[in-house]
Design an enzyme around this catalytic site. Structure first.
Site, PDB file in Angstrom:
ATOM      1  N   ARG A  16       1.003  -1.032   0.072  1.00  0.00           N
ATOM      2  CA  ARG A  16      -0.028   0.108   0.359  1.00  0.00           C
ATOM      3  C   ARG A  16       0.667   1.478   0.102  1.00  0.00           C
ATOM      4  O   ARG A  16       0.443   2.192  -0.490  1.00  0.00           O
ATOM      5  CB  ARG A  16      -1.157   0.050   1.496  1.00  0.00           C
ATOM      6  N   LYS A  23       9.021  -0.665   3.224  1.00  0.00           N
ATOM      7  CA  LYS A  23       8.204   0.134   4.136  1.00  0.00           C
ATOM      8  C   LYS A  23       9.394   0.377   5.509  1.00  0.00           C
ATOM      9  O   LYS A  23       8.781   1.499   5.706  1.00  0.00           O
ATOM     10  CB  LYS A  23       6.923  -0.740   4.487  1.00  0.00           C
ATOM     11  N   ARG A 340      27.367  26.386   7.250  1.00  0.00           N
ATOM     12  CA  ARG A 340      27.705  24.541   5.991  1.00  0.00           C
ATOM     13  C   ARG A 340      28.494  23.583   7.479  1.00  0.00           C
ATOM     14  O   ARG A 340      29.293  24.979   7.926  1.00  0.00           O
ATOM     15  CB  ARG A 340      27.828  25.251   4.988  1.00  0.00           C
ATOM     16  N   TYR A 373      30.617  34.999   0.832  1.00  0.00           N
ATOM     17  CA  TYR A 373      31.135  33.500   1.047  1.00  0.00           C
ATOM     18  C   TYR A 373      32.533  33.383   1.959  1.00  0.00           C
ATOM     19  O   TYR A 373      32.744  33.946   1.755  1.00  0.00           O
ATOM     20  CB  TYR A 373      31.010  32.986  -0.526  1.00  0.00           C
TER      21      TYR A 373
HETATM   22  C1  UD1 Z   1      -1.221  -6.748  11.280  1.00  0.00           C
HETATM   23  C2  UD1 Z   1      -1.692  -8.146  11.966  1.00  0.00           C
HETATM   24  C3  UD1 Z   1      -3.129  -6.853  12.335  1.00  0.00           C
HETATM   25  C4  UD1 Z   1      -2.584  -6.117  13.045  1.00  0.00           C
HETATM   26  C5  UD1 Z   1      -1.826  -5.249  12.677  1.00  0.00           C
HETATM   27  C6  UD1 Z   1      -1.109  -4.258  13.645  1.00  0.00           C
HETATM   28  C7  UD1 Z   1      -1.440 -10.304  10.702  1.00  0.00           C
HETATM   29  C8  UD1 Z   1      -1.390 -11.476   9.907  1.00  0.00           C
HETATM   30  N1  UD1 Z   1      -2.478  -8.832  11.164  1.00  0.00           N
HETATM   31  O1  UD1 Z   1      -1.712  -6.658   9.994  1.00  0.00           O
HETATM   32  O2  UD1 Z   1      -3.752  -8.277  13.358  1.00  0.00           O
HETATM   33  O3  UD1 Z   1      -4.052  -6.020  13.208  1.00  0.00           O
HETATM   34  O4  UD1 Z   1      -0.857  -5.986  12.129  1.00  0.00           O
HETATM   35  O5  UD1 Z   1      -0.386  -3.269  13.013  1.00  0.00           O
HETATM   36  O6  UD1 Z   1      -0.375 -10.051  11.595  1.00  0.00           O
HETATM   37  N2  UD1 Z   1       5.128  -9.083   7.502  1.00  0.00           N
HETATM   38  C9  UD1 Z   1       6.785 -10.242   6.902  1.00  0.00           C
HETATM   39  N3  UD1 Z   1       6.650 -11.080   6.766  1.00  0.00           N
HETATM   40  C10 UD1 Z   1       5.156 -11.075   5.555  1.00  0.00           C
HETATM   41  C11 UD1 Z   1       4.332 -10.114   5.788  1.00  0.00           C
HETATM   42  C12 UD1 Z   1       4.288  -9.577   7.203  1.00  0.00           C
HETATM   43  O7  UD1 Z   1       7.718 -10.020   8.167  1.00  0.00           O
HETATM   44  O8  UD1 Z   1       4.925 -12.380   4.845  1.00  0.00           O
HETATM   45  C13 UD1 Z   1       6.086  -8.086   8.219  1.00  0.00           C
HETATM   46  C14 UD1 Z   1       5.767  -6.127   8.103  1.00  0.00           C
HETATM   47  O9  UD1 Z   1       6.644  -6.291   7.003  1.00  0.00           O
HETATM   48  C15 UD1 Z   1       4.439  -5.706   9.063  1.00  0.00           C
HETATM   49  C16 UD1 Z   1       4.314  -7.054   9.585  1.00  0.00           C
HETATM   50  O10 UD1 Z   1       4.809  -8.115   9.099  1.00  0.00           O
HETATM   51  O11 UD1 Z   1       6.366  -5.448   9.732  1.00  0.00           O
HETATM   52  C17 UD1 Z   1       3.212  -6.533   9.558  1.00  0.00           C
HETATM   53  O12 UD1 Z   1       2.664  -6.441   8.324  1.00  0.00           O
HETATM   54  P1  UD1 Z   1       1.765  -5.984   7.925  1.00  0.00           P
HETATM   55  O13 UD1 Z   1       1.568  -6.732   6.049  1.00  0.00           O
HETATM   56  O14 UD1 Z   1       1.520  -4.790   7.467  1.00  0.00           O
HETATM   57  O15 UD1 Z   1       0.019  -6.251   8.832  1.00  0.00           O
HETATM   58  P2  UD1 Z   1      -0.945  -5.847   9.279  1.00  0.00           P
HETATM   59  O16 UD1 Z   1      -2.428  -5.445   8.330  1.00  0.00           O
HETATM   60  O17 UD1 Z   1      -1.044  -4.913   9.091  1.00  0.00           O
HETATM   61 MG    MG Z   2       0.638  -3.141   9.058  1.00  0.00          MG
END
Ligand code: UD1
Ligand code: MG
Length: 464
Positions: A16, A23, A340, A373
Site C-alpha cells: 500500500r 516500508k 555549512r 562567501y
Molecule cells: C498485522 C496484524 C493485525 C494487526 C496489525 C497491526 C497479522 C496477520 N495481522 O496486520 O492483526 O492489527 O498488524 O499493525 O499479523 N511481515 C513480514 N512478513 C510477511 C508479512 C508481513 O515480515 O510475510 C511484516 C511486515 O513487514 C510488517 C508486519 O509484518 O512490518 C505487519 O505486516 P502487515 O502486512 O503490515 O500486517 P497488517 O495487515 O498491518
Molecule cells: Mg501493518
C-alpha cells in the site's frame, strides 16, 4: 529474570506504500520506521534482537548492521507468506528459556514503558497482547474476539471478519509477548486457510486458547503508540501525531512555540530557558538552543549548537553536517543566511542576508552582512567583511585557507585568492582581487584605475 528475545517483523512488501523503498525504511520524524522500533527494543536491554527481512532485504540488512545501540541479527523470510511465517523463520534463534517479544517493523511509536508492562504479563503459561480500544471503527486492523467471560479467544483479521466481528472496536497492535517454548509450539500449527492465504501470527492466539493457555491483553487507549504505517496517508497522519507530541513536550519544558502545529523536530532538540521558535521551522539531527535563543520563521537547522541569546532571523539554513556548526552567544544570523559544516561563529558575530559560511571561524564581533562567501577562512575579531566579497578557496583540486587579521576591513566585491593572509588592521579596497599576503595596517588595492574622459562625445548623440 526471564531472558528477553525480540523479533521485529520487517519482511513485508508494504504494497500500500506503492514505493520502491522497503516500508520499514520510510521515514517518520526523520528516522526510518525501523529505527524507531529498534530504539524501543534496545531500551529493554534484551538478550537478542532479530529482524526478519524479505522485501528489500539487502537494504534492511545494511541498515540493521549499522544500527549503533544494540547488536541486531537478521533472518531472511523468502517468500513472504505472512506474519506467522515470518516469526517461524526466527524461531530457531529463540531459546526455550526466554520470553519472545514480537514487534511489527511498521508500528514505530510504541514506548518502552508500555512494552515493559506487556512483558510483565507474559509468563510460562500466558501470552500477552497489546491491544487498543478507542471505541471507534478498527479499520483494517485485527479484531480482538473475547468469550462472554471476557477472556481473549482469538484475533480475527479484518478481511476474515464476520459483520459482527468487524464491529468489534478492540484491535491488535501487532505487539505480543509470549514464552518462547509455547510460541514455537503454536507456530507449528499455523495454516493458511484464510482470506489472504497467509500464515497469520495472530492465529497463535486461537491455538493458545484451544490449549487452555491464558491470554492477557494490555489494553491501552493511546492509538498513536500502536498506529501501524501501511500507506502514505497513515505515515503522514502519524508524522503529525508524533510532531504534536514533540511540540507539547517542548512547551512543557518552557519553549515558546508560535504555533505547535507548524514545527518539525526530526532529531534530539535541547532547549534552554526562554527559547522562542516562530512558525515553519525544521530541526534535524542533534540541535541545541541556549537560553534566550530566538529562531525566526521558516528556518532549517541541522546538527548545530546555537548559544545563549543568539538570534536566527527568518529563512536561514544551517547544516552542521559531519563537522557541526556553532553560533556563539549573542550572534545574529540571517535573514536568508546559510551556515555549512564547520562554520563557527564566536560571540556577537553578525551574518546577514545571502551570506554563506563554510568551515570557517569568525572571531568575536566579526561581521559579514551582505551577499558574501567565507570558505576555509580564519576571520579575526571585529573584522568587517564587505558586501559581495568572497574567498576563492578552491583551485580546482585543493582547498586553501584565508586568514584575516583582527580589525581588518575587506571592502565590497573583493576576491581573496587563497592561500592568502590579510594583516591585522589592514584595509582591502573595494573590487580588489588579492593574490598576495598584505601587511598589518596597510591599504591594499588590486583593481583597474578609473579613467575619466571629460571631453568625450557620445557617438550616438554626435551622429543621430
Ligand atoms: C498485522 C496484524 C493485525 C494487526 C496489525 C497491526 C497479522 C496477520 N495481522 O496486520 O492483526 O492489527 O498488524 O499493525 O499479523 N511481515 C513480514 N512478513 C510477511 C508479512 C508481513 O515480515 O510475510 C511484516 C511486515 O513487514 C510488517 C508486519 O509484518 O512490518 C505487519 O505486516 P502487515 O502486512 O503490515 O500486517 P497488517 O495487515 O498491518
Ligand atoms: Mg501493518
Amino acid at each position: 529474570m526471564t531472558p528477553l528475545d525480540i523479533v521485529i517483523l520487517a519482511a513485508g512488501k508494504g504494497t500500500r506504500m506503492k514505493s520502491r523503498l522497503p516500508k520499514v525504511l520510510h521515514r517518520l520524524a526523520g528516522q526510518p520506521l525501523l529505527a524507531h522500533v529498534l530504539d524501543a527494543a534496545a531500551a529493554l536491554q534484551p538478550r537478542a534482537i532479530i529482524v526478519v527481512t524479505g522485501h528489500g532485504a539487502a537494504e534492511v540488512q545494511a541498515f540493521c548492521a549499522a544500527y549503533p545501540l544494540h547488536a541486531v541479527q537478521t533472518v531472511r523470510q523468502e517468500p513472504q507468506r505472512g506474519t506467522g511465517h515470518a516469526v517461524q523463520q526466527a524461531a530457531p534463534w529463540l531459546p526455550d528459556d526466554g520470553v519472545a517479544l514480537i514487534l511489527n517493523g511498521d508500528v514505530p511509536l510504541v514506548e518502552p514503558e508500555t512494552l515493559r508492562q506487556l512483558i510483565a504479563l507474559a509468563s510460562d503459561d500466558a501470552l500477552a497482547l497489546l491491544t487498543v480500544d478507542t471505541g471507534e471503527d478498527a479499520g483494517a486492523y485485527g479484531r480482538i474476539e473475547r468469550a462472554p467471560d471476557g477472556a481473549v479467544r482469538a484475533i480475527v483479521e479484518a478481511k476474515d471478519a464476520s459483520p459482527r466481528q468487524r464491529a468489534l472496536t478492540e484491535w491488535y497492535s501487532g505487539v505480543m509477548a509470549a514464552p518462547a517454548r509455547r510460541l514455537k509450539r503454536y507456530l507449528g500449527r499455523l495454516t493458511d486457510d484464510n482470506a489472504q492465504q497467509e500464515l497469520y501470527l495472530t492465529d497463535v492466539v486461537r491455538h493458545a486458547a484451544d490449549e487452555g493457555a491464558s491470554i492477557a491483553a494490555l489494553r491501552i487507549v493511546d492509538a498513536v503508540q500502536v498506529a501501524g504505517v501501511n500507506s502514505p496517508a497513515q505515515l503522514a497522519a502519524l508524522e503529525r501525531a508524533c510532531q504534536a507530541r514533540r511540540a507539547a513536550a517542548l512547551m512543557d519544558a518552557g519553549v515558546r512555540l508560535a504555533d505547535p502545529a507548524r514545527l518539525d523536530v526530526r532529531g534530539p532538540l535541547r532547549c534552554g530557558q526562554d527559547v522562542e521558535i516562530d512558525i515553519g521551522c525544521i530541526f534535524e539531527g542533534p540541535v541545541t538552543l541556549g537560553d534566550g535563543v530566538r529562531i525566526g520563521a521558516h528556518c532549517v537547522i541541522a546538527r548545530a549548537r546555537i548559544e545563549a541569546g543568539a538570534v536566527i532571523q527568518p529563512f536561514t539554513h544551517i547544516d552542521g553536517g559531519d563537522k557541526g556548526v556553532v553560533v556563539g552567544p549573542g550572534a545574529q544570523v540571517g535573514p536568508y543566511a546559510r551556515l555549512r559544516p564547520g562554520a563557527r561563529l564566536d560571540a556577537r558575530v553578525h551574518i546577514g542576508n545571502f551570506v554563506e559560511v563554510k568551515n570557517s571561524r569568525l572571531a568575536e564581533g566579526a561581521k559579514a552582512n551582505h551577499l558574501a562567501y567565507l570558505g576555509d577562512a580564519e576571520v579575526g575579531p571585529r573584522v568587517n567583511y564587505g558586501a559581495g566579497s568572497i574567498t576563492a578557496n578552491y583551485d580546482g583540486v585543493n582547498k586553501h585557507r584565508t586568514v584575516i587579521g583582527a580589525d581588518a576591513h575587506i571592502g565590497s566585491n573583493c576576491v581573496l585568492v587563497a592561500p592568502v593572509a590579510i594583516g591585522a588592521g589592514g584595509t582591502v579596497g573595494a573590487g580588489s582581487v588579492i593574490t598576495q599576503d598584505t601587511p598589518p595596517g596597510a591599504l591594499s588595492l588590486a583593481r583597474g584605475r578609473q579613467t575619466v574622459k571629460a571631453d568625450w562625445v557620445d557617438p550616438a548623440r554626435a551622429n543621430p
